[in-house]
Scaffold this motif. Structure first.
Motif, short mmCIF file in Angstrom:
data_model
loop_
_atom_site.label_atom_id
_atom_site.label_comp_id
_atom_site.label_asym_id
_atom_site.label_seq_id
_atom_site.Cartn_x
_atom_site.Cartn_y
_atom_site.Cartn_z
N VAL A 1 0.83 -1.21 0.00
CA VAL A 1 0.00 0.00 0.00
C VAL A 1 0.86 1.26 0.00
CG1 VAL A 1 -1.98 -1.15 1.07
CG2 VAL A 1 -0.26 -0.08 2.53
N ASN A 2 1.98 1.23 0.70
CA ASN A 2 2.84 2.41 0.73
C ASN A 2 3.52 2.66 -0.62
OD1 ASN A 2 2.28 3.22 3.31
ND2 ASN A 2 4.11 2.32 4.23
N SER A 3 3.75 1.59 -1.37
CA SER A 3 4.40 1.75 -2.67
C SER A 3 3.55 2.59 -3.63
CB SER A 3 4.68 0.38 -3.29
OG SER A 3 3.48 -0.27 -3.67
N LEU A 4 2.24 2.65 -3.36
CA LEU A 4 1.34 3.41 -4.23
C LEU A 4 1.20 4.87 -3.81
CD1 LEU A 4 -1.51 0.74 -4.58
CD2 LEU A 4 0.28 1.26 -6.24
N THR A 5 1.69 5.20 -2.61
CA THR A 5 1.48 6.56 -2.11
C THR A 5 2.77 7.29 -1.76
OG1 THR A 5 1.24 5.72 0.17
CG2 THR A 5 -0.77 5.93 -1.14
N VAL A 6 3.88 6.56 -1.64
CA VAL A 6 5.11 7.19 -1.16
C VAL A 6 5.61 8.26 -2.13
CG1 VAL A 6 6.66 5.48 -2.22
CG2 VAL A 6 7.38 6.70 -0.15
N ASP A 7 5.41 8.05 -3.42
CA ASP A 7 5.88 9.05 -4.39
C ASP A 7 4.99 10.29 -4.39
OD1 ASP A 7 3.74 7.69 -5.45
OD2 ASP A 7 4.44 7.84 -7.52
N LYS A 8 3.88 10.21 -3.66
CA LYS A 8 2.99 11.37 -3.51
C LYS A 8 3.15 12.02 -2.14
CE LYS A 8 -0.35 9.25 -6.65
NZ LYS A 8 -1.72 8.71 -6.81
#
Length: 423
Positions: free
Chosen positions: A317-324
């Motif tokens: 789940v963090n892989s989808l939001t960390v770049d944001k």
């Protein structure tokens, strides 16, 4: 007046904890509460449609329950009838191990309520073994309650005192899940053996326990020692464009308009909805895991460094939001995937159908055993316990080896203790 009369009839006649009603009701209630997200769903861009997953899971569950009820299936005795009446001695053994482990944890200063960094870094072996204390106490007290009702005042005081002590120990460790398990298991046992729990009483109980546990979780967060890096609330160090920064700032202001303690009341369900949406997004982008997540349940006990299933969920789940510039779950912490998310990442809707059907199969078979043996029997305890575990797994998922072992014990011991004499 006619509608009011119908509601009264439902309240008085419905079996609040039957496999047809309780699990689907909690599933719907859980995701209904998640609608009160106060802007967090938009902030994390959790925009996947979860309705179909809920409907598919519930329908497959109800279909399995209906088939099992119609066929009157039950678990076989497993050829262990010679152990009937002796399963409780195993509980005493587990309770002793759990008590010793708990004492060691307390003696070494491993008290989870002191800080979140302590709670999440308890000795894993002692933490595992100490769980047998509340498990054994719960089963032993419920067993005595079922067999000895009606109680004397001395018995009531003794049982309440023992339960209160165990609950206090759980509070000291900062645990919420075992507290919920003990509360709901006892309530279901009371419903079938002592006094029927009406639907209105169940709703009141859900509100009180849910509110208490939510505030307990909120207390754990606000009392974190922010000087420790593990408790940091800082987001990932990434560069965002001005438009993204402005959008996030506006959404954070919208979220902060609601007091933290109010947000804390729905935090569990809202987080579950966000995680489910992100897991669906991850699986659709990266493909299904086809059993690798559940394989991690057992690989964590192997030698060497192993990644637990919930840490895998955190990474997904963090892989989808960390770049944001956002973390769904702070680094170093595990993530509860929800039961739907746990199945979806394995094989999509097919896994949801199989998983929920299995839940319906197990609960319905235990329910049949309880009806056959009589409600004042060990079957009621097994049914109450597993129903509670399955209910809680709607949020947490079922990825703990400990709970799988407990469920296994409940099923096997109920098959051993089954009697054909109606009480």
């Amino acid at each position: 007046m006619k509608r009011l009369g119908m509601l009264r009839k439902w309240n008085n006649e419905i079996d609040s904890f039957s496999p047809y009603f309780f699990f689907p009701f909690i599933l719907i209630l859980y995701f209904f509460v998640s609608l009160f997200d106060f802007g967090k769903i938009e902030y994390f861009e959790a925009n996947r449609n979860i309705l179909w997953a809920i409907l598919v899971g519930m329908l497959s569950y109800l279909a399995a329950v209906h088939i099992v009820q119609k066929k009157n299936w039950m678990f076989p005795s497993l050829g262990l009838a010679f152990l009937k009446g002796k399963t409780k001695y195993f509980l005493y053994f587990l309770g002793f191990i759990g008590l010793v482990s708990y004492i060691i944890m307390l003696a070494t200063g491993q008290i989870g309520i002191t800080d979140e960094s302590v709670r999440r870094h308890l000795d894993p072996k002692l933490n595992f073994l100490s769980s047998f204390l509340w498990f054994s106490v719960l089963f032993l007290i419920c067993d005595r309650a079922v067999r000895e009702y009606p109680f004397t005042k001395k018995q009531m005081r003794t049982y309440f005192f023992v339960l209160a002590v165990v609950l206090l120990l759980l509070v000291l460790m900062g645990y919420r899940t075992p507290i919920a398990i003990m509360c709901f298991t006892c309530l279901i046992v009371v419903h079938y053996t002592i006094r029927r729990v009406k639907l209105s009483w169940l709703l009141a109980f859900l509100f009180i326990v849910g509110l208490s546990l939510s505030l307990f979780g909120f207390f754990r967060v606000i009392t974190e020692d922010q000087s420790k890096k593990f408790n940091s609330h800082e987001g990932p160090n990434v560069e965002l464009n001005e438009e993204q920064m402005s959008r996030d700032e506006a959404l954070r202001r919208k979220i902060d308009e609601t007091p933290k303690w109010v947000r804390g009341l729905t935090e569990v369900s809202v987080t579950g909805r966000i995680v489910l949406s992100k897991l669906m997004e991850y699986a659709d982008e990266h493909g299904y895991m086809y059993g690798k997540l559940h394989e991690g349940i057992f690989s964590t006990v192997l030698p060497g460094k192993q990644l637990s299933p919930r840490m895998q969920i955190t990474e997904m789940v963090n892989s989808l939001t960390v770049d944001k510039g956002k973390y769904v779950t702070r680094p170093g912490r595990t993530t509860t995937p929800t039961l739907l998310g746990q199945f979806y990442v394995e094989a999509g809707y097919l896994a949801i159908i199989i998983g929920f059907a299995l839940y319906g199969l197990i609960l319905s078979m235990l329910y049949n055993q309880m009806k056959q043996s009589g409600f004042a029997s060990f079957q009621t305890i097994a049914y109450a316990f597993i129903t509670t575990i399955f209910m809680i797994s709607i949020h947490t998922g079922l990825l703990d080896l400990l709970f799988l072992l407990m469920i296994g014990y409940a099923i096997v011991s109920s098959a051993i203790e089954r009697t054909r004499t109606n009480i």
